[in-house]
Write a protein that holds these residues in place. Structure first.
Motif, PDB file in Angstrom:
ATOM      1  N   ILE A   1       0.839  -1.204   0.000  1.00  0.00           N
ATOM      2  CA  ILE A   1       0.000   0.000   0.000  1.00  0.00           C
ATOM      3  C   ILE A   1       0.871   1.248   0.000  1.00  0.00           C
ATOM      4  O   ILE A   1       0.589   2.228  -0.688  1.00  0.00           O
ATOM      5  N   ARG A   2       1.962   1.210   0.759  1.00  0.00           N
ATOM      6  CA  ARG A   2       2.867   2.365   0.831  1.00  0.00           C
ATOM      7  C   ARG A   2       3.513   2.662  -0.524  1.00  0.00           C
ATOM      8  O   ARG A   2       3.875   3.807  -0.809  1.00  0.00           O
ATOM      9  N   THR A   3       3.633   1.640  -1.374  1.00  0.00           N
ATOM     10  CA  THR A   3       4.265   1.810  -2.684  1.00  0.00           C
ATOM     11  C   THR A   3       3.515   2.793  -3.563  1.00  0.00           C
ATOM     12  O   THR A   3       4.122   3.461  -4.411  1.00  0.00           O
ATOM     13  N   PHE A   4       2.216   2.919  -3.370  1.00  0.00           N
ATOM     14  CA  PHE A   4       1.388   3.772  -4.230  1.00  0.00           C
ATOM     15  C   PHE A   4       1.115   5.135  -3.602  1.00  0.00           C
ATOM     16  O   PHE A   4       0.176   5.820  -3.988  1.00  0.00           O
ATOM     17  N   THR A   5       1.934   5.532  -2.630  1.00  0.00           N
ATOM     18  CA  THR A   5       1.834   6.860  -2.013  1.00  0.00           C
ATOM     19  C   THR A   5       3.134   7.618  -2.267  1.00  0.00           C
ATOM     20  O   THR A   5       4.161   7.004  -2.574  1.00  0.00           O
ATOM     21  N   PRO A   6       3.132   8.945  -2.153  1.00  0.00           N
ATOM     22  CA  PRO A   6       4.349   9.714  -2.446  1.00  0.00           C
ATOM     23  C   PRO A   6       5.520   9.284  -1.574  1.00  0.00           C
ATOM     24  O   PRO A   6       5.361   9.001  -0.381  1.00  0.00           O
TER      25      PRO A   6
ATOM     26  N   THR B   1      13.603  -6.652 -12.147  1.00  0.00           N
ATOM     27  CA  THR B   1      14.791  -6.201 -11.425  1.00  0.00           C
ATOM     28  C   THR B   1      14.562  -6.245  -9.920  1.00  0.00           C
ATOM     29  O   THR B   1      15.434  -6.659  -9.150  1.00  0.00           O
ATOM     30  N   VAL B   2      13.385  -5.807  -9.476  1.00  0.00           N
ATOM     31  CA  VAL B   2      12.970  -5.937  -8.075  1.00  0.00           C
ATOM     32  C   VAL B   2      11.747  -6.859  -8.066  1.00  0.00           C
ATOM     33  O   VAL B   2      10.640  -6.423  -8.390  1.00  0.00           O
ATOM     34  N   PRO B   3      11.921  -8.141  -7.742  1.00  0.00           N
ATOM     35  CA  PRO B   3      10.797  -9.094  -7.826  1.00  0.00           C
ATOM     36  C   PRO B   3       9.562  -8.647  -7.043  1.00  0.00           C
ATOM     37  O   PRO B   3       8.439  -8.883  -7.494  1.00  0.00           O
ATOM     38  N   PHE B   4       9.761  -8.010  -5.881  1.00  0.00           N
ATOM     39  CA  PHE B   4       8.614  -7.568  -5.080  1.00  0.00           C
ATOM     40  C   PHE B   4       7.742  -6.611  -5.881  1.00  0.00           C
ATOM     41  O   PHE B   4       6.514  -6.745  -5.923  1.00  0.00           O
ATOM     42  N   LEU B   5       8.371  -5.629  -6.552  1.00  0.00           N
ATOM     43  CA  LEU B   5       7.620  -4.636  -7.304  1.00  0.00           C
ATOM     44  C   LEU B   5       6.991  -5.245  -8.554  1.00  0.00           C
ATOM     45  O   LEU B   5       5.849  -4.920  -8.909  1.00  0.00           O
ATOM     46  N   SER B   6       7.721  -6.112  -9.247  1.00  0.00           N
ATOM     47  CA  SER B   6       7.165  -6.744 -10.445  1.00  0.00           C
ATOM     48  C   SER B   6       5.989  -7.645 -10.093  1.00  0.00           C
ATOM     49  O   SER B   6       4.976  -7.676 -10.803  1.00  0.00           O
ATOM     50  N   PHE B   7       6.113  -8.374  -8.993  1.00  0.00           N
ATOM     51  CA  PHE B   7       4.995  -9.218  -8.555  1.00  0.00           C
ATOM     52  C   PHE B   7       3.795  -8.363  -8.165  1.00  0.00           C
ATOM     53  O   PHE B   7       2.648  -8.702  -8.487  1.00  0.00           O
ATOM     54  N   LEU B   8       4.055  -7.233  -7.488  1.00  0.00           N
ATOM     55  CA  LEU B   8       2.970  -6.328  -7.123  1.00  0.00           C
ATOM     56  C   LEU B   8       2.285  -5.778  -8.366  1.00  0.00           C
ATOM     57  O   LEU B   8       1.049  -5.660  -8.412  1.00  0.00           O
ATOM     58  N   ALA B   9       3.082  -5.434  -9.398  1.00  0.00           N
ATOM     59  CA  ALA B   9       2.493  -4.946 -10.649  1.00  0.00           C
ATOM     60  C   ALA B   9       1.638  -6.028 -11.306  1.00  0.00           C
ATOM     61  O   ALA B   9       0.564  -5.735 -11.857  1.00  0.00           O
TER      62      ALA B   9
ATOM     63  N   GLY C   1      12.264   6.098 -18.295  1.00  0.00           N
ATOM     64  CA  GLY C   1      12.259   4.992 -19.248  1.00  0.00           C
ATOM     65  C   GLY C   1      12.900   3.741 -18.685  1.00  0.00           C
ATOM     66  O   GLY C   1      12.404   2.623 -18.891  1.00  0.00           O
ATOM     67  N   GLU C   2      14.006   3.892 -17.960  1.00  0.00           N
ATOM     68  CA  GLU C   2      14.694   2.735 -17.391  1.00  0.00           C
ATOM     69  C   GLU C   2      13.863   2.075 -16.300  1.00  0.00           C
ATOM     70  O   GLU C   2      13.893   0.843 -16.146  1.00  0.00           O
ATOM     71  N   ARG C   3      13.116   2.857 -15.553  1.00  0.00           N
ATOM     72  CA  ARG C   3      12.280   2.267 -14.494  1.00  0.00           C
ATOM     73  C   ARG C   3      11.156   1.425 -15.093  1.00  0.00           C
ATOM     74  O   ARG C   3      10.798   0.375 -14.543  1.00  0.00           O
ATOM     75  N   ILE C   4      10.577   1.889 -16.201  1.00  0.00           N
ATOM     76  CA  ILE C   4       9.548   1.084 -16.872  1.00  0.00           C
ATOM     77  C   ILE C   4      10.153  -0.232 -17.345  1.00  0.00           C
ATOM     78  O   ILE C   4       9.580  -1.313 -17.154  1.00  0.00           O
TER      79      ILE C   4
ATOM     80  N   GLU D   1      -0.599   7.620  -8.474  1.00  0.00           N
ATOM     81  CA  GLU D   1      -0.196   6.319  -7.936  1.00  0.00           C
ATOM     82  C   GLU D   1       0.787   5.595  -8.848  1.00  0.00           C
ATOM     83  O   GLU D   1       1.712   4.926  -8.371  1.00  0.00           O
ATOM     84  N   LEU D   2       0.620   5.741 -10.168  1.00  0.00           N
ATOM     85  CA  LEU D   2       1.522   5.063 -11.094  1.00  0.00           C
ATOM     86  C   LEU D   2       2.935   5.630 -10.997  1.00  0.00           C
ATOM     87  O   LEU D   2       3.920   4.880 -10.966  1.00  0.00           O
ATOM     88  N   LEU D   3       3.042   6.970 -10.926  1.00  0.00           N
ATOM     89  CA  LEU D   3       4.366   7.588 -10.796  1.00  0.00           C
ATOM     90  C   LEU D   3       4.993   7.269  -9.445  1.00  0.00           C
ATOM     91  O   LEU D   3       6.222   7.104  -9.343  1.00  0.00           O
ATOM     92  N   ASP D   4       4.169   7.195  -8.388  1.00  0.00           N
ATOM     93  CA  ASP D   4       4.695   6.817  -7.072  1.00  0.00           C
ATOM     94  C   ASP D   4       5.254   5.398  -7.105  1.00  0.00           C
ATOM     95  O   ASP D   4       6.295   5.112  -6.507  1.00  0.00           O
ATOM     96  N   PHE D   5       4.565   4.497  -7.806  1.00  0.00           N
ATOM     97  CA  PHE D   5       5.052   3.119  -7.949  1.00  0.00           C
ATOM     98  C   PHE D   5       6.385   3.099  -8.698  1.00  0.00           C
ATOM     99  O   PHE D   5       7.348   2.454  -8.272  1.00  0.00           O
ATOM    100  N   LEU D   6       6.451   3.832  -9.829  1.00  0.00           N
ATOM    101  CA  LEU D   6       7.680   3.830 -10.624  1.00  0.00           C
ATOM    102  C   LEU D   6       8.848   4.463  -9.879  1.00  0.00           C
ATOM    103  O   LEU D   6      10.009   4.132 -10.137  1.00  0.00           O
TER     104      LEU D   6
END
Length: 466
Positions: free
Chosen positions: A223-228, A380-388, A370-373, A430-435
């Protein structure tokens, strides 16, 4: 609980600073755990300062000896683990987890004093929390044996450990630094980290031994991932660098070439340069357009995640290597930058420097985006890719079963009523906060662990020499 002194400063030019005014706040008169909006008139000048002050008891940040290590006691560890278990996912959403760091020792540090020794101490930073060890005098192999405990506010933060040489009343000398993403921590293991330079791009002299434990709640972290993201209060100002500017231009060029190659591939399909490829593309186009539904967009992105998970791209490993090579190749240019600063060239073209620095920052933002996308899809970070993947699966199901107008209505109601529900909420995407949590290629180099044997680099020999 005393008087908080606030000073307002203005910067005019590169070095000149002027104090504009001051004000005071009596902390003892403010209620706890409540947002207090205050308008404070400034002394000695016109104007006022509008501040939002929230008093929150600070707990969980501590320094101790190994004998009173919190996570070493099985009963206390069980109690802490229970606090961050899945059953408590909706309690105290800002308390994500706890990090315990044992700073054991450092070996073969750089000699900073004329006596051939150093007076090293270690500074640990996690977000805006800063703790440090005591100083051990006249040694290149200090043993601190201290335990540091941090409250984790964002599991995507990186722990920065910097070794300094105490130099009396003068600013301390830099002896090396490492940056460790929390999600890469291997619990309970003693790890040896090669110290890096200030830019975290090349090996420095010496190694440091750390033992870390991380306990966190994955639901709160998601949940914290999608906040500033929390901004750092103390940050080094960015300087104009020919090396960094050249690197950012190359990064943007690589992203532009990737987009261009994709467009050329699509163009070749229309021009039937390869009969088989164009025929397949034509059939896919007809079937997709005829059967297209909105839920297929997140479903297609899920398939891309699955493809990269099964067959990792070569660029995932190669980008870090390329970045490291580029930093080594540009070492001479970095020396040229220092020479130009000594000659005062940058001082004489200060206006041009501001413009070029702005362009440099824009290029870095574009390249990092671009590199973060790319790194999101590359796992690169399995936690974030799995969350996506989870979010895309939820979006696919919702778009399949729920009419689009209902989803738009829910989104619009949430956006319009956000200020009524929380007047001090920060407007965010939220999308930019995730990236922002996904590392760029430069950050991948900074976070990469170096092998102890690789510390004998040309940079190390040059700097450790007379």
């Amino acid at each position: 609980m005393g008087i908080l002194d606030i000073e307002v400063w203005g910067k005019d030019g590169k070095k000149h600073e002027e104090r504009l005014g001051t004000c005071k706040v009596d902390i003892a008169s403010l209620p706890l755990k409540q947002a207090n909006c205050l308008e404070l008139p400034l002394d000695s000048c016109l104007g006022a300062l509008l501040v939002l002050i929230t008093l929150t008891p600070c707990g969980g940040v501590s320094v101790s000896d190994p004998c009173v290590c919190p996570l070493a006691d099985p009963s206390e560890r069980k109690q802490i683990s229970q606090r961050y278990c899945l059953q408590n996912s909706l309690k105290d959403m800002k308390d994500i987890g706890i990090l315990q760091v044992k700073v054991l020792k450092a070996v073969d540090l750089l000699a900073a004093d004329f006596s051939g020794k150093s007076d090293p101490f270690c500074l640990l930073e996690l977000g805006n929390d800063r703790l440090q060890t005591h100083t051990i005098y006249k040694t290149l192999n200090p043993e601190w044996n201290k335990v540091f405990t941090f409250r984790v506010k964002d599991v995507h933060d990186a722990l920065e450990v910097t070794v300094f040489d105490e130099d009396g009343d003068k600013p301390p000398d830099f002896l090396g630094k490492v940056s460790i993403p929390l999600l890469s921590i291997r619990d309970g293991q003693t790890n040896c980290y090669v110290l890096k330079n200030k830019d975290l791009e090349q090996a420095f002299k010496g190694v440091i031994y750390l033992e870390m434990d991380l306990i966190y709640n994955p639901v709160k972290a998601s949940i914290r991932t999608f906040t500033p993201r929390e901004k750092r209060f103390v940050e080094d100002s960015r300087k104009l660098s020919k090396k960094i500017l050249s690197r950012d231009v190359d990064r943007v060029k690589r992203i532009t070439m990737a987009i261009w190659n994709t467009l050329q591939f699509l163009k070749s399909c229309f021009q039937w340069e390869s009969t088989l490829r164009s025929a397949i593309a034509f059939v896919v186009f007809l079937v997709t357009v005829w059967n297209f539904e909105l839920y297929m967009i997140p479903l297609a992105l899920l398939l891309l995640f699955a493809y990269n998970f099964i067959e990792p791209t070569k660029g995932k490993a190669g980008s870090t290597h390329d970045s490291q090579e580029s930093t080594e190749a540009d070492d001479e240019e970095d020396e040229d930058d220092k020479e130009s600063e000594k000659k005062g060239i940058i001082e004489r073209i200060y206006m041009v420097q501001d413009i070029v620095a702005t362009v440099q920052n824009i290029l870095e933002e574009v390249a990092s985006f671009g590199e973060r996308i790319k790194n999101t899809f590359n796992w690169t970070v399995p936690f974030l890719s799995f969350l996506a993947c989870v979010m895309l699966a939820v979006a696919t199901i919702m778009l399949y079963f729920v009419p689009l107008r209902y989803i738009v209505l829910i989104w619009g109601i949430n956006k319009f009523t956000k200020k009524f529900r929380n007047p001090y909420a920060i407007d965010n995407n939220e999308l930019l906060d995730f990236l922002s949590r996904v590392p760029s290629d430069v950050q991948k180099v900074q976070y990469a662990e170096l092998r102890p044997c690789s510390s004998q680099s040309p940079l190390r020999k040059k700097r450790s020499g007379p």
